[in-house]
Motif scaffolding. Structure first.
Motif, PDB file in Angstrom:
ATOM      1  N   ILE B 169       0.831  -1.208   0.000  1.00  0.00           N
ATOM      2  CA  ILE B 169       0.000   0.000   0.000  1.00  0.00           C
ATOM      3  C   ILE B 169       0.862   1.253   0.000  1.00  0.00           C
ATOM      4  CG2 ILE B 169      -0.215   0.192   2.514  1.00  0.00           C
ATOM      5  CD1 ILE B 169      -3.195   0.898   2.027  1.00  0.00           C
ATOM      6  N   HIS B 171       3.000   1.916  -2.005  1.00  0.00           N
ATOM      7  CA  HIS B 171       3.216   2.309  -3.396  1.00  0.00           C
ATOM      8  C   HIS B 171       1.902   2.416  -4.160  1.00  0.00           C
ATOM      9  CE1 HIS B 171       7.485   2.258  -2.741  1.00  0.00           C
ATOM     10  NE2 HIS B 171       7.270   1.188  -1.991  1.00  0.00           N
ATOM     11  N   ALA B 172       0.821   2.655  -3.425  1.00  0.00           N
ATOM     12  CA  ALA B 172      -0.449   3.019  -4.052  1.00  0.00           C
ATOM     13  C   ALA B 172      -0.455   4.544  -4.221  1.00  0.00           C
ATOM     14  CB  ALA B 172      -1.616   2.572  -3.178  1.00  0.00           C
ATOM     15  N   ASP B 173      -1.123   4.992  -5.252  1.00  0.00           N
ATOM     16  CA  ASP B 173      -1.080   6.404  -5.662  1.00  0.00           C
ATOM     17  C   ASP B 173      -2.120   7.220  -4.905  1.00  0.00           C
ATOM     18  OD1 ASP B 173      -0.942   8.822  -6.962  1.00  0.00           O
ATOM     19  OD2 ASP B 173      -1.348   8.027  -8.964  1.00  0.00           O
ATOM     20  N   VAL B 174      -1.653   8.151  -4.070  1.00  0.00           N
ATOM     21  CA  VAL B 174      -2.581   9.019  -3.350  1.00  0.00           C
ATOM     22  C   VAL B 174      -2.661  10.406  -3.986  1.00  0.00           C
ATOM     23  CG1 VAL B 174      -2.419   7.799  -1.150  1.00  0.00           C
ATOM     24  CG2 VAL B 174      -0.784   9.630  -1.666  1.00  0.00           C
ATOM     25  N   ALA B 184       7.606   5.513  -9.361  1.00  0.00           N
ATOM     26  CA  ALA B 184       6.253   5.980  -9.687  1.00  0.00           C
ATOM     27  C   ALA B 184       5.991   7.328  -9.027  1.00  0.00           C
ATOM     28  CB  ALA B 184       5.233   4.949  -9.225  1.00  0.00           C
ATOM     29  N   GLN B 185       4.889   7.952  -9.412  1.00  0.00           N
ATOM     30  CA  GLN B 185       4.499   9.209  -8.781  1.00  0.00           C
ATOM     31  C   GLN B 185       3.344   8.981  -7.807  1.00  0.00           C
ATOM     32  OE1 GLN B 185       4.977  10.094 -12.515  1.00  0.00           O
ATOM     33  NE2 GLN B 185       7.031  10.406 -11.688  1.00  0.00           N
ATOM     34  N   GLY B 186       3.346   9.789  -6.747  1.00  0.00           N
ATOM     35  CA  GLY B 186       2.178   9.861  -5.878  1.00  0.00           C
ATOM     36  C   GLY B 186       2.093   8.776  -4.827  1.00  0.00           C
ATOM     37  N   CYS B 187       3.140   7.989  -4.634  1.00  0.00           N
ATOM     38  CA  CYS B 187       3.073   6.860  -3.704  1.00  0.00           C
ATOM     39  C   CYS B 187       2.827   7.335  -2.259  1.00  0.00           C
ATOM     40  CB  CYS B 187       4.366   6.050  -3.747  1.00  0.00           C
ATOM     41  SG  CYS B 187       4.601   5.207  -5.321  1.00  0.00           S
ATOM     42  N   ALA B 240      -5.792   6.603   2.079  1.00  0.00           N
ATOM     43  CA  ALA B 240      -5.409   5.181   2.050  1.00  0.00           C
ATOM     44  C   ALA B 240      -6.332   4.357   2.951  1.00  0.00           C
ATOM     45  CB  ALA B 240      -3.957   5.021   2.484  1.00  0.00           C
TER      46      ALA B 240
END
Lengths: 318, 318
Positions: B169, B171-174, B184-187, B240
């Protein structure tokens, strides 16, 4: 031969999917509940109130029983919204307008048949995980994109339902800021469901499309408004799938419901955009459901066998 | 008396948590692996390379064995990054810099003791779900906020690990758009981990805080830059948690790691903001971990017993 053995040779099961717009009925052999032999579809008429919807459900079941040349031994019903499977109660559905409805016992008393009440999305998952597009997977997600959006979650070979409360990915916030009918802002289903595509296209153009299929057709024909609402849906679905991949790491995501019928227009860009978003996470295979928009009624027929087995343990068959 | 019965009466287990900055060692009785009797902490020295880290791990284990007045029967090791528990291989860790390291067999050969290799976050979950803050829950999430962010997921009473790939989680995009070290962006972890708080405060002010504790102290003292990075973290964590509540519907979310030590400064606003975001979804209880920053080492000690049991099935004890 056991009683359920007798049931399996000689009888049929019925599966009912109570959709927001259509009640879908299916009859299948007990031995092959995932092979529909007879279909019946009726409008849900939710504007006439819950009692009218229940009457229509019972009428569909009656007609499927009357048309069967073998005895119908059990019924499965898949309901939308929140469902308490253990008690057989439809707790709440905004689309249908019912609350705390003891639907399982209503069907059992009307038909005299053992009945299983399940949740529509998880029933669809039962079909797609068991013998459909995710057959053999241990970790999978079934994501039907219809009037609304929900998910059935397979974790370690079992459906995770959290007492019927899991899978509400349609009400996760993807950041678009528009208000959802649930009252929150930014919900996935307010931008990426088949219903949202129709509503948002109508809001932009003043023309109400016949369905998400028409929006898809207009995308293919080069309509820029259709393209805009379609791209918004793709962005939101990509974000949702990246969350699912990061947190649950399913081997496969089965996309079902009306939108999945758009084929490459949906799956092509979705796979490309998801690939671009993820870094080290497992890429789920993205596949269309094997049962199209019948996953929930097939799943309900499969679940009917649970009711038959439970009944055969307490009373003799037939 | 069975061999594991003998083990349980007379011996100890060791749990090791390999953190990004500290190796935490714990020794406990076999019968009470969640009660640490001896602690050892050493810097991880990841700048000296994987071989130096492995040497330090083995030295910590040696010292804990040497200091025990009962035989040490098994060892559990919790590693960060991606871990293949079945093969006992540390697949990848950006923090430590190793790849495809057969850590379980390295420890077994060095110590002559059966060893279990697990994942740090899931090991922490084993402790918090089994005898910690989520004891008795069927559906729960353990969310340690440390150098990075990961989650352990309990679904239907079992840990969902998806072959070691679930729970990312962090590295999920917020949606914040900043680049994460994963590329990645937005993690989530790029804005809401203890590490992110330190880094983002330093970027705003030029002053590098000693840790997230210092940022928290500055928030309390009215520092507007500390307040800004703290609020960004709260917003991201709320989003999240709303995803987790919508999709997994856990009864309880156990927040652990360094940030959880901030207490009400974290839990108060988080609960209020989550409540405001959700509509019909189940509200998870938000609680601090019972084992503080020792959840992973306690979990490793508990997992050591798995290695002991597996060994006792193949060879006699002692």
């Amino acid at each position: 031969m056991t009683t359920s053995g007798l049931a399996s040779e000689r009888s049929a099961v019925i599966g009912i999917d109570i959709g927001g717009t259509t009640i879908k009925g299916a009859r299948a052999r007990y031995r092959e509940p995932d092979t529909i032999e007879e279909r019946l579809r009726r409008p849900t008429r939710s504007d006439a109130g819950p009692a009218a919807v229940v009457a229509e459900i019972l009428a569909v079941i009656d007609d499927l029983i009357a048309g069967s040349d073998v005895p119908v031994c059990a019924i499965g019903v898949a309901a939308p919204g929140l469902v308490d499977e253990a008690r057989g109660v439809a707790l709440w559905s905004e689309n249908i307008g019912w609350q705390d409805l003891p639907l399982r016992s209503l069907v059992e008393r009307h038909t005299g048949r053992p009945t299983w009440l399940g949740h529509d999305v998880r029933a669809g998952g039962v079909a797609e995980f068991g013998s459909g597009a995710a057959q053999g997977a241990n970790d999978a997600v079934f994501l039907p994109l219809g009037t609304g959006i929900g998910a059935a979650l397979l974790t370690g070979g079992r459906i995770h339902d959290a007492q019927g409360l899991a899978g509400e990915i349609g009400h996760a916030d993807v950041g678009h800021g528009e208000t959802c009918r649930c009252g929150a802002q930014g919900c996935l289903e307010a931008i990426a469901s088949a219903g949202a595509l129709v509503r948002r296209y109508a809001a932009r153009t003043g023309h109400v499309p016949a369905g998400a299929e028409e929006v898809a057709a207009r995308v293919c024909a080069g309509d820029p408004d259709a393209r805009a609402v379609w791209d918004d849906a793709l962005d939101a679905l990509t974000l949702a799938l990246s969350w699912v991949a990061s947190v649950l790491a399913p081997e496969v995501v089965v996309v079902g419901g009306g939108l999945s019928l758009a084929g490459d227009l949906l799956f092509g860009p979705l796979a490309t955009m998801l690939e671009a978003r993820l870094t080290f996470q497992r890429r789920p295979r993205l596949v269309a459901g094997a049962y199209g928009d019948e996953a929930a009624s097939v799943g309900a027929a499969i679940l009917a066998r649970k009711a038959a087995r439970a009944a055969s343990e307490t009373e003799p068959w037939p």
